[in-house]
Write an enzyme that holds these catalytic residues in place. Structure first.
Site: not given
Lengths: 251, 659, 237
Positions: B330, B42-44, B423, B457, B447, B40
């Protein structure tokens, strides 16, 4: 919900990079609120039920930001509207009974993977050649210790919104990638953080761009006109200027 | 196995600092001989891969997209939190820590969240240094905005494209390491098995999605940074390709799955328009800074929203939660919207939507400010509205355009119609303080882990957590494991464990291709999504969950009999990729329902209808459920529950109130 | 990378060469046009013939001419090479293209327009430059003028009469007018494009350059095209 629409689709089918491709014609029932890719979902489901091979196409976020979707629709990357990606295009932009020709991005530097899906790893290699600031994690000073005027930050941001979809290359008659390269070079050359590598960066990126087999820019402006993020043509002027300056300094 | 969260001793303020100073190190010469697999980007994933490579480890990174830059972090809109206190409004590490714990309805681990708050400030510094063009004030300093669940301005942003800018920063750092030869990047590769040898994670089997070939990759450690599993609901704001497969394979290889039922339903998404819909689009939470949410006071009111007079509108969030108003967290905003729609006050063709209206703030907040700036005396409403529109355009232009593109309605003139949608998933692989799963050498970041967000969150915290894990946590914690692995020579991939894992993967692929049924993978996914949304979505109850479990089982059985996966195994075959992912969702869905059924309380995004206060708020049971549920896979669709009890030593647990 | 390989192999170097030679050709066009425009004095070609002599005899001009020729050759050579090279970057063509939706036809047809200009140029050089410089294939006629400041008699080559002769032929007139059309469209893109390539793109100056470019691309070819027409019609003699 809108009226149902009938679309005559002519889609490029090609088994793999080496295979010969050809157009196939399909009739699809759709409606104006459906997105263009959802119409392809409908088509694919139909094909699977008929025991046929579905159309391969790239897509992921379906909200216009990942840059993965890539269809040339009636001769235009991302279709007839400006400032959007294929996934943001809705069928309401077409008429009932329309014939729509769908092709992949075409450029030597973007070989077809299958059907409408192409390989854009050339873009990654260009970034890898210099599209970064060499700052290892942990080296940063406080974020507010370097002030950047709002105007510069906004302009850098505008260039940085490039999603790397390749529509610029696809639209350009020369298959040139200069809008893509220009956007990254502009962003980093404007910001104070990009200064130390300003000259080596642009030279390295342009050399890689040439090595990948993209064409030379002839300033037709097609790239900027088709860019889903509306990156302006001025980034190419910046790229030129940055490159010549670096060359003058013997880089 | 007893869960050991490995929380360091000492006061909450000292834990991370002390950990960092005492954790064993790996010397640079040894790092060059240690391979780390990162799945992966993504950001992480991108931040971890880049940082570990900078440190000298040999990294192999994998993503299923055609480029690491396309990971779904790119779509995050609103912003990233950091306790910088640049606005001088009383923010601090403690406050961010507190807000996050409270926002998560007291179901997160204190030590992790405090560490997250501590490193949050470094993230902003690092991103700015990479050339991330955050929004700025005229004076040149960074700009901040408010997000839900907080009373300070600590959210850094880049228009409505913060995730994109942060990811491109991490991606450029990653590509730099690719260019330097420290990272070998494998795009269009999907991890489909974890390889364990003597109980430790030692590699993966990845499928080259273009050639279909199965590949074996060895690593001294494996990092899963593969995001969340919101797509189990079929319709979500996730990307089409977002999946649980890597995490699920890890789960089946021994990693416990934490709090699988904790799902975030985001309150402001564009409502569903038809059965063909493939995904839902988020409208950033930042819009709640300036948009007011309302429904008509009269049930089934079909008047045009602009024709409904002020006194006939119910600004239900402002009414119910005067302290936070439209900026409640949220889960609360989502539930409140559902409550109004279920009660018959919903708007739009489906009646499953509420209005998000900017007109008031266009006129009163921005219009007036702009008028006085320009010296316009006694401006009329139309002038104010025009002036305000300009400002709103500057702040949220791209979101408004996106809305118009999808709905064909102009949100500058007509209020947006919004409805909650899946989401984010707070649940994920259970990890200890070092982000290691219950399989030694197997880590989960971002995530993909069960996370620091508890049961809900807060906005702008996902980007923070992804980057914290990748840039600032794993580079330290992985040393504790790898320092003991310096004598492990790379294990050749003809080891029998690789043989077996590859064989298993190949058999499964052939099985899918040989079912030759009638139905498309997509149709099963859609059906699963509907079950999950109806019975394990915003509100759950015992009866529904039990039904869902049996429905999912039946659906799964049917899937293995009747699915049709066209094409072959040795070519680019997106339908085959999808089949594997949906098969995993069909198993995960059941576990989510089981988890929801076992948690007999309501907390955060997990709302059990049987457990609510008189006012309809979530009713926690801290006596019984102040714990993380970690599920161990015990063979086909059998699980055993383990609990990690949560100890709150620094924050006093209260009923969460935003009134 | 050496300077030569930069200028003739890197994509940006090659663009730079096109822009620099293009700008110098634009400068040449301006001078050429001003000189030709002297026929509009309608003085039987006197001013024009003096100007022609100056151009032929001034050593600075003659030296510049060498560079001008080099400029032409490089611009043409590099241009054609770029056209073919760029075309080769997309081996599989689009079945359906919609270029007009995103760009101007003439910006996409610089190769074609340039080739038309090249054909015209060959003809044009044969008509005037060859005869004025080398007297081939026949000697120009001569003409006598009274020098204005000394009052003495001077003998000049009569290039003007050569023009009158050439433009007596209607086909030549048509070819020249068409050549000017090609030139106009070539300039319409080339003028602003050169600035963009040189890296000059600015919020406030670019619109100015663009209007200037449009004006130049229209006025210069009109003046050029007007000469054969008016001469053919006998308005100027």
């Amino acid at each position: 919900m809108g009226q149902s629409m009938r679309i005559n689709l002519q889609v490029w089918r090609q088994r793999n990079e080496k295979a010969q491709g050809q157009f196939e014609t399909y009739n699809v029932e759709t409606n104006p609120d459906m997105s263009f890719l959802e119409m392809f979902d409908v088509l694919n489901e139909q094909l699977i039920e008929e025991g046929k091979e579905p159309v391969a196409f790239d897509h992921d976020c379906r909200e216009g930001i990942c840059g993965m979707c890539s269809m040339v629709i009636n001769g235009r990357p991302h279709g007839p509207k400006q400032g959007i990606t294929t996934c943001q295009l809705h069928m309401r932009s077409f008429q009932n009974g329309d014939t729509i020709v769908v092709e992949p991005w075409r450029a030597n530097a973007f070989p077809v993977v299958k059907d409408l899906s192409v390989n854009r790893s050339a873009f990654d290699r260009i970034i890898s050649a210099g599209g970064f600031v060499s700052v290892n994690t942990g080296n940063a000073v406080d974020a507010n210790s370097v002030l950047i005027s709002k105007e510069v930050a906004d302009e850098a941001f505008e260039a940085a919104t490039c999603i790397g979809c390749g529509a610029c290359v696809s639209a350009c008659k020369n298959a040139s990638a200069m809008l893509f390269v220009g956007a990254k070079v502009s962003q980093l050359s404007m910001l104070p953080q990009g200064q130390p590598e300003r000259e080596t960066r642009v030279v390295a990126m342009v050399n890689q761009m040439d090595a990948e087999g993209f064409g030379a820019c002839t300033n037709t402006g097609a790239c900027a006109a088709e860019c889903p993020k509306q990156i302006p043509l001025s980034v190419i002027a910046n790229l030129n200027r940055e490159f010549y300056k670096a060359k003058l300094n013997g880089k | 196995m007893k869960l050991d969260s490995k929380i360091p001793q000492g006061s909450i303020n000292e834990k991370w600092t002390q950990y960092k100073s005492s954790v064993p190190l790996v010397n640079p010469a040894n790092k060059r001989h240690l391979n780390v697999i990162v799945v992966g980007t993504g950001l992480a994933g991108a931040s971890a891969a880049a940082t570990l490579a900078e440190m000298g480890y040999k990294v192999s990174a994998f993503c299923f997209q055609d480029s690491p830059r396309r990971a779904h972090s790119i779509a995050a809109q609103g912003g990233i939190n950091a306790a910088k206190n640049y606005q001088n409004d009383g923010d601090s590490v403690y406050r961010l820590f507190y807000d996050t714990i409270k926002g998560g309805d007291y179901r997160a681990r204190e030590a992790n969240v405090h560490r997250l708050a501590e490193v949050s400030t470094n993230i902003i510094d690092q991103c700015v240094a990479q050339g991330v063009p955050f929004a700025r004030e005229y004076g040149g300093t960074l700009s901040n905005r408010s997000f839900g669940g907080t009373q300070v301005q600590r959210t850094f942003y880049a228009a409505g494209q913060t995730g994109q800018q942060l990811l491109l920063g991490a991606y450029s750092a990653l590509e730099r390491q690719v260019g330097l030869g420290n990272v070998k990047m494998y795009a269009r590769h999907e991890m489909i098995e974890v390889v364990t040898i003597d109980g430790k994670a030692r590699g993966i089997i990845a499928r080259n999605l273009i050639s279909g070939q199965l590949e074996r990759h060895f690593g001294h450690a494996v990092l899963l940074c593969t995001g969340g599993y919101g797509n189990v609901f079929y319709l979500s704001t996730n990307a089409m390709g977002s999946n649980v497969t890597a995490a699920w394979k890890a789960h089946k290889a021994g990693a416990y799955f934490g709090n699988p039922c904790f799902t975030q339903i985001h309150p402001t998404c564009i409502p569903v328009s038809g059965h063909y819909q493939s995904k839902l689009t988020l409208m950033s939470e930042s819009l709640r800074n300036d948009g007011r949410i309302w429904v008509p006071k009269k049930q089934g009111d079909t008047r045009h929203p602009n024709d409904i007079p002020e006194e006939e509108r119910d600004y239900y969030l402002e009414r119910r939660y005067p302290a936070f108003g439209n900026l409640v967290p949220r889960d609360i905003a989502s539930r409140a919207a559902k409550e109004r729609c279920d009660a018959g006050y919903g708007v739009g063709p489906s009646k499953m939507a509420v209005y998000l209206d900017f007109k008031y703030n266009m006129i009163n907040k921005y219009g007036r400010a702009e008028a006085s700036k320009r010296g316009i005396a006694n401006p009329d409403e139309a002038t104010l509205l025009e002036l305000g529109k300009e400002i709103i355009k500057g702040q949220y232009g791209n979101l408004f355009d996106m809305y118009k593109q999808i709905t064909d309605e102009n949100p500058y003139e007509v209020p947006m119609r919004i409805y909650p949608a899946v989401h984010y998933t707070m649940g994920g692989l259970w990890v200890d303080y070092e982000l290691m799963t219950t399989v030694p050498g197997l880590y989960a970041l971002g995530e993909a882990n069960f996370s620091d967000h508890g049961a809900n969150r807060l906005g702008a915290s996902a980007l923070m957590q992804g980057l914290a894990d990748g840039y600032f946590v794993i580079p330290y914690t992985i040393g504790n494991y790898l320092s003991k692995e310096i004598h492990t020579k790379p294990i050749p991939t003809d080891h029998e464990a690789f043989d077996q894992a590859e064989k298993k993967a190949a058999e499964r692929i052939n099985m899918f291709l040989n079912i030759n049924g009638k139905r498309s993978v997509e149709s099963y996914h859609r059906e699963l999504g509907k079950i999950m949304w109806d019975k394990c979505g915003m509100a759950r109850n015992e009866k529904g969950l039990n039904e869902a479990i049996s429905e999912i089982r039946a659906l799964r059985e049917d899937f293995y009999k009747n699915v049709r996966v066209p094409g072959t195994a040795d070519e680019f075959n997106p339908e085959l990729d999808k089949a594997g992912r949906v098969a995993d969702f069909l198993e995960l869905g059941e576990l989510m329902c089981i988890d929801a059924l076992n948690r007999n309380e309501s907390c955060g995004g997990h709302f059990r209808e049987e457990f609510q206060t008189e006012e309809g708020e979530a009713l926690r049971d801290d006596e019984k459920y102040l714990a993380v549920f970690a599920w161990e896979s015990k063979g086909e669709n059998q699980w055993e529950l383990h609990r990690e009890e949560l100890n709150y030593e620094n924050i006093k647990i209260q009923q969460r109130s935003y009134k | 990378m050496g300077v030569m390989s930069f200028l003739f192999s890197s994509s940006l170097g090659r663009k730079l060469v096109m822009a620099v030679t293009g700008v110098s050709l634009i400068a040449f066009l301006l001078v050429h046009c001003l000189i030709n425009a002297t026929v509009f004095f309608n003085d039987g070609g006197k001013t024009f013939n003096y100007a022609a002599r100056f151009m032929a005899e001034n050593w600075l001009i003659r030296t510049t001419e060498i560079f001008l020729f080099l400029g032409f050759i490089i611009h043409i050579g590099q241009g054609l090479w770029l056209v073919f090279d760029n075309r080769a970057k997309r081996k599989a063509k689009y079945a359906k293209s919609a270029g007009s939706a995103n760009s101007k036809w003439y910006s996409r047809s610089m190769g074609l327009l340039g080739t038309l200009i090249l054909i015209f140029l060959v003809l044009h050089l044969k008509h005037f430059w060859v005869v004025s410089r080398f007297g081939m294939p026949h000697h120009l006629g001569e003409v006598q003028y009274v020098a204005s400041h000394t009052g003495s008699q001077e003998v000049l080559e009569n290039l003007f009469v050569e023009m009158v002769n050439v433009f007596a032929n209607p086909i030549a007139v048509i070819v020249y007018v068409l050549g000017c059309f090609s030139l106009a469209y070539h300039l319409l893109h080339g003028f602003t494009s050169a600035f963009q390539t040189l890296g000059i793109n600015h919020k406030s100056y670019t619109p100015l350059i663009s209007s200037l470019g449009t004006a130049f691309s229209i006025i210069i070819p009109i003046v050029f095209a007007a000469i054969p027409v008016v001469m053919h019609l006998g308005i100027i003699k």
